[in-house]
Design an enzyme around this catalytic site. Structure first.
Site, PDB file in Angstrom:
ATOM      1  N   ASP A  39     -14.533 -12.005  -1.770  1.00  0.00           N
ATOM      2  CA  ASP A  39     -13.346 -12.325  -0.962  1.00  0.00           C
ATOM      3  C   ASP A  39     -12.263 -12.893  -1.870  1.00  0.00           C
ATOM      4  O   ASP A  39     -12.536 -13.318  -2.996  1.00  0.00           O
ATOM      5  CB  ASP A  39     -13.685 -13.342   0.142  1.00  0.00           C
ATOM      6  CG  ASP A  39     -12.486 -13.601   1.060  1.00  0.00           C
ATOM      7  OD1 ASP A  39     -11.798 -12.622   1.418  1.00  0.00           O
ATOM      8  OD2 ASP A  39     -12.216 -14.760   1.397  1.00  0.00           O
TER       9      ASP A  39
ATOM     10  N   TYR B  51      -4.339 -12.802  -1.081  1.00  0.00           N
ATOM     11  CA  TYR B  51      -4.120 -11.379  -1.356  1.00  0.00           C
ATOM     12  C   TYR B  51      -3.119 -10.785  -0.357  1.00  0.00           C
ATOM     13  O   TYR B  51      -2.493  -9.782  -0.619  1.00  0.00           O
ATOM     14  CB  TYR B  51      -5.431 -10.596  -1.225  1.00  0.00           C
ATOM     15  CG  TYR B  51      -6.358 -10.655  -2.424  1.00  0.00           C
ATOM     16  CD1 TYR B  51      -6.200 -11.601  -3.428  1.00  0.00           C
ATOM     17  CD2 TYR B  51      -7.417  -9.748  -2.527  1.00  0.00           C
ATOM     18  CE1 TYR B  51      -7.074 -11.648  -4.503  1.00  0.00           C
ATOM     19  CE2 TYR B  51      -8.282  -9.780  -3.592  1.00  0.00           C
ATOM     20  CZ  TYR B  51      -8.124 -10.723  -4.584  1.00  0.00           C
ATOM     21  OH  TYR B  51      -8.986 -10.757  -5.646  1.00  0.00           O
ATOM     22  N   GLY B  52      -3.059 -11.432   0.824  1.00  0.00           N
ATOM     23  CA  GLY B  52      -2.320 -10.845   1.952  1.00  0.00           C
ATOM     24  C   GLY B  52      -0.833 -10.690   1.751  1.00  0.00           C
ATOM     25  O   GLY B  52      -0.187  -9.962   2.484  1.00  0.00           O
TER      26      GLY B  52
ATOM     27  N   CYS C 199     -13.166  -9.304   2.374  1.00  0.00           N
ATOM     28  CA  CYS C 199     -11.724  -9.487   2.563  1.00  0.00           C
ATOM     29  C   CYS C 199     -11.122  -8.277   3.292  1.00  0.00           C
ATOM     30  O   CYS C 199     -11.259  -7.131   2.839  1.00  0.00           O
ATOM     31  CB  CYS C 199     -11.089  -9.635   1.178  1.00  0.00           C
ATOM     32  SG  CYS C 199      -9.324  -9.886   1.211  1.00  0.00           S
TER      33      CYS C 199
ATOM     34  N   THR D 144      -7.905  -7.625   3.661  1.00  0.00           N
ATOM     35  CA  THR D 144      -6.776  -7.084   2.898  1.00  0.00           C
ATOM     36  C   THR D 144      -7.295  -6.147   1.801  1.00  0.00           C
ATOM     37  O   THR D 144      -6.807  -5.022   1.661  1.00  0.00           O
ATOM     38  CB  THR D 144      -5.950  -8.249   2.293  1.00  0.00           C
ATOM     39  OG1 THR D 144      -5.630  -9.161   3.339  1.00  0.00           O
ATOM     40  CG2 THR D 144      -4.681  -7.747   1.658  1.00  0.00           C
TER      41      THR D 144
ATOM     42  N   CYS E  35      -9.108 -11.246   9.646  1.00  0.00           N
ATOM     43  CA  CYS E  35      -8.949 -11.926   8.353  1.00  0.00           C
ATOM     44  C   CYS E  35     -10.153 -12.852   8.205  1.00  0.00           C
ATOM     45  O   CYS E  35     -10.542 -13.533   9.169  1.00  0.00           O
ATOM     46  CB  CYS E  35      -7.646 -12.717   8.341  1.00  0.00           C
ATOM     47  SG  CYS E  35      -7.476 -13.795   6.913  1.00  0.00           S
ATOM     48  N   THR E  36     -10.710 -12.868   6.992  1.00  0.00           N
ATOM     49  CA  THR E  36     -11.928 -13.647   6.752  1.00  0.00           C
ATOM     50  C   THR E  36     -11.798 -15.116   7.151  1.00  0.00           C
ATOM     51  O   THR E  36     -12.774 -15.746   7.542  1.00  0.00           O
ATOM     52  CB  THR E  36     -12.260 -13.637   5.248  1.00  0.00           C
ATOM     53  OG1 THR E  36     -11.054 -13.922   4.529  1.00  0.00           O
ATOM     54  CG2 THR E  36     -12.846 -12.326   4.821  1.00  0.00           C
ATOM     55  N   HIS E  37     -10.587 -15.654   7.008  1.00  0.00           N
ATOM     56  CA  HIS E  37     -10.404 -17.095   7.236  1.00  0.00           C
ATOM     57  C   HIS E  37     -10.359 -17.463   8.713  1.00  0.00           C
ATOM     58  O   HIS E  37     -10.604 -18.616   9.063  1.00  0.00           O
ATOM     59  CB  HIS E  37      -9.113 -17.566   6.568  1.00  0.00           C
ATOM     60  CG  HIS E  37      -9.153 -17.528   5.073  1.00  0.00           C
ATOM     61  ND1 HIS E  37      -9.397 -16.376   4.364  1.00  0.00           N
ATOM     62  CD2 HIS E  37      -9.000 -18.516   4.153  1.00  0.00           C
ATOM     63  CE1 HIS E  37      -9.372 -16.646   3.073  1.00  0.00           C
ATOM     64  NE2 HIS E  37      -9.135 -17.935   2.913  1.00  0.00           N
TER      65      HIS E  37
HETATM   66  N1  DGL Z   1      -9.409 -12.707   2.705  1.00  0.00           N
HETATM   67  C1  DGL Z   1      -8.128 -12.260   3.203  1.00  0.00           C
HETATM   68  C2  DGL Z   1      -8.318 -11.270   4.350  1.00  0.00           C
HETATM   69  O1  DGL Z   1      -9.363 -11.219   4.991  1.00  0.00           O
HETATM   70  C3  DGL Z   1      -7.267 -13.384   3.704  1.00  0.00           C
HETATM   71  C4  DGL Z   1      -6.728 -14.316   2.711  1.00  0.00           C
HETATM   72  C5  DGL Z   1      -5.747 -13.712   1.754  1.00  0.00           C
HETATM   73  O2  DGL Z   1      -4.611 -13.369   2.146  1.00  0.00           O
HETATM   74  O3  DGL Z   1      -6.132 -13.596   0.616  1.00  0.00           O
HETATM   75  O4  DGL Z   1      -7.418 -10.539   4.647  1.00  0.00           O
END
Ligand code: DGL
Length: 282
Positions: free
Chosen positions: A6, A38-39, A69, A71, A205-207
């Site tokens: 991730d 990453y987003g 992840c 993204t 999104c993972t978070h």
């Molecule tokens: N891990 C990213 C996702 O699931 C979210 C956090 C990021 O933007 O890096 O999209």
């Protein structure tokens, strides 16, 4: 060994469900915290960073990796699976595979297997509106609406980008602040839907599972939440049952790596995880 990748700590929501589903297996988690989020990055950065993360996990002996992840999955995974992995196989002759988070999510949202066409389910209009909350980059790719509508043209899909939410969670922002942000994004979604409520919601999104309770509070009470951790764990279990060759080691050994460890989000993560997590900085 199974790798889980991730952009940061959020992927631990997925990782936790994978360990629960496969308690005996060995796992290596890698969070690319140094380069998160990453987003908001250009696609080429997401691709390059994801390949670098996969190389780190391969070096740890992982032959199967779950890209948790969203993204990275929507931007990079198809190219990685179709172009990069075969080239990588030619380099060292080691057979590996990489799974993402999109397929299990689409299966959970549509009630169909990825390659399945089921007229009965396709005529079921019960689940008529799905809302997707995700990073700006995930929303921009249009992957979730495209893949859902391809299988279930009867479903309306509305996306709501939450540009700052993952970084705020990663930075350990207080719940009051997160509540305000989520309230704002839910209000934007309501505007898109002319205040008609969605039937279900993908927290793409993972978070976001870390603050799923705040989403649930902000949404109308009977909106179903599609949980990516559970869907991904079920998919991985199925995959391993038919491809045991990718996962040989079974000592319930868990390693946690980070490219740039930052302690802010740890209390929230450890509360979700239910215990202490010791990260190694690499
Ligand atoms: N891990 C990213 C996702 O699931 C979210 C956090 C990021 O933007 O890096 O999209």
């Amino acid at each position: 060994m199974i790798g889980v990748f991730d952009s940061g700590f959020g992927g631990l929501t997925i990782h936790h469900a994978l360990i629960n589903a496969l308690p005996g297996k060995d796992f290596v988690y890698l969070g690319d915290n140094k380069n998160a989020p990453y987003g908001t990055r250009p696609p080429i950065d997401v691709l390059t960073l994801t390949c670098a993360g996969l190389e780190t996990l391969f070096a740890q002996g992982c032959t199967l990796v779950v890209v948790a992840c969203n993204t990275a999955s929507v931007v990079a995974l198809r190219w990685i699976q179709q172009q990069w992995l075969p080239a990588r196989l030619k380099q060292d002759g080691i057979r590996r595979n990489i799974l993402g988070i999109v397929v299990p999510t689409i299966e959970a949202a549509t009630g169909l297997r990825w390659h399945e066409e089921n007229k009965d389910v396709a005529n079921d209009t019960h689940n008529s509106t799905i809302a997707v909350f995700a990073t700006a980059r995930t929303v921009e790719t249009g992957t979730y609406p495209f893949e859902i509508r391809k299988r279930r043209p009867d479903i309306k899909v509305v996306q709501q980008a939450c540009p700052d939410l993952a970084s705020a969670i990663e930075a350990g922002a207080p719940r009051t602040e997160i509540r305000k942000m989520i309230g704002h994004y839910v209000a934007q979604l309501n505007g898109q839907l002319n205040n008609k409520k969605p039937d279900s919601v993908i927290l793409g999104c993972t978070h976001y599972p870390l603050v799923a309770d705040i989403f649930a509070e902000a949404l109308p009470p009977d909106v179903a939440i599609i949980h990516q951790p559970q869907a991904t764990a079920a998919a991985l279990k199925d995959y391993i049952a038919t491809h045991p060759e990718y996962v040989m080691s079974e000592n319930a050994h868990h390693v946690f790596l980070s490219t740039g460890f930052s302690a802010e989000a740890l209390p929230l993560i450890e509360k979700f995880w239910g215990g202490k997590i010791i990260f190694q900085n690499i």
